[in-house]
Design an enzyme around this catalytic site. Structure first.
Site, mmCIF file in Angstrom:
data_model
loop_
_atom_site.group_PDB
_atom_site.id
_atom_site.type_symbol
_atom_site.label_atom_id
_atom_site.label_comp_id
_atom_site.label_asym_id
_atom_site.label_seq_id
_atom_site.Cartn_x
_atom_site.Cartn_y
_atom_site.Cartn_z
ATOM 1 N N ARG A 1 0.819 -1.212 0.000
ATOM 2 C CA ARG A 1 0.000 0.000 0.000
ATOM 3 C C ARG A 1 0.853 1.262 0.000
ATOM 4 O O ARG A 1 0.436 2.304 -0.498
ATOM 5 C CB ARG A 1 -0.989 0.003 1.167
ATOM 6 C CG ARG A 1 -2.237 -0.861 0.895
ATOM 7 C CD ARG A 1 -3.314 -0.595 1.927
ATOM 8 N NE ARG A 1 -2.803 -0.784 3.266
ATOM 9 C CZ ARG A 1 -2.824 -1.939 3.936
ATOM 10 N NH1 ARG A 1 -3.364 -2.998 3.390
ATOM 11 N NH2 ARG A 1 -2.328 -2.024 5.137
ATOM 12 N N GLU B 1 3.720 -9.677 16.145
ATOM 13 C CA GLU B 1 3.119 -10.104 17.407
ATOM 14 C C GLU B 1 3.792 -11.410 17.880
ATOM 15 O O GLU B 1 4.164 -11.554 19.025
ATOM 16 C CB GLU B 1 1.614 -10.310 17.206
ATOM 17 C CG GLU B 1 0.805 -10.145 18.475
ATOM 18 C CD GLU B 1 -0.684 -10.368 18.210
ATOM 19 O OE1 GLU B 1 -1.410 -10.558 19.189
ATOM 20 O OE2 GLU B 1 -1.102 -10.353 17.026
#
Lengths: 171, 171
Positions: free
Chosen positions: A59, A96
């Site tokens: 993006r 994470e």
């Protein structure tokens, strides 16, 4: 003043449960809003001698290249592992669970090239910090960083100390 | 006349043995050549009323957005499966073994919107044909297609019959 937030939509539980995704496609598809966003993101760096805009896949590519075009600069893609065809430098960042890495061509630009880093979102700052590390490892001189969206509550800015960090909208 | 080919490098055996990859990163990173490529790709579509440029993930993004900015249009990302957050339409295309698909938001633009399709390379034309199918399924009116590189020996153009197909360099 253009209200950019009106064109960024919240999508709950994407890409996974509990995450609220900021969907920038309504902003991109509106010609006037898209041009205003590119102009406003470019503005602080006009006349700063930016030679190359580095955009983070994928993006980030959507904003890095029109900003490069606007500033009269070239563009360098920072890509996910294994996508670039020639010798690369890489930098890793924490996820994470575990780590991931991004890459740029080792000869992406000559030493001392003035580089602006662009991405769509500044979240925890992990990817951005890795991208800055990569740009400097190749010998680039970082002029600044520009993000369409800053998720202020994730404090990504703290991972870019002493850098010129700009964002168009902040949550 | 700018010699764009000088800035596109052949990388043998990437992404796998026997394939010669066309590396466009030297073209992108050179400010003058990059701007010239964007201008030349945009030129045939100036004054044609293009409202949205659709770019195919992810190298297509690098060209679709500056062309959109140049033409005063918005931009719509056509992405790989599962990347878009809202309801999508998808179209599939053949790979060497099996098939893959690309997606766009079902409400990416209103019916009748004039769309220009942009990608970096026109090879076999499978992805491009799927993208055109997708644009028309959403209700877009295809103005034309623009590619930085056309691999003429793969005859991708034959998969886009009756379409306005432009490319900057051809091999």
């Amino acid at each position: 003043m253009t209200d950019f937030k009106k064109h960024i939509h919240d999508v709950p539980d994407f890409p996974k449960k509990g995450i609220v995704f900021k969907d920038i496609t309504p902003l991109l598809s509106d010609a006037k809003i898209f041009a205003a966003a590119v102009d406003r993101l470019s503005e602080p760096f006009v006349g700063k001698g930016v030679q190359v805009v580095a955009g983070i896949e994928s993006r980030g590519f959507l904003l890095a290249t029109p900003i490069a075009y606007r500033l009269g600069a070239g563009v360098v893609p920072i890509r996910k592992k294994g996508k670039l065809p020639r010798a690369v430098k890489s930098a890793s960042y924490a996820l994470e669970y575990g780590t991931d890495s991004i890459e740029a061509h080792a000869d992406a630009f000559p030493r001392g090239t003035k580089v602006l880093l662009v991405d769509d979102v500044l979240a925890t700052g992990g990817t951005a910090a890795a991208a800055v590390e990569l740009i400097e490892a190749i010998g680039g001189s970082l002029v600044g960083t520009a993000f369409l969206i800053e998720l202020g509550f994730l404090s990504g800015r703290q991972k870019l100390p002493g850098r010129d960090v700009r964002s168009l909208v902040s949550y």
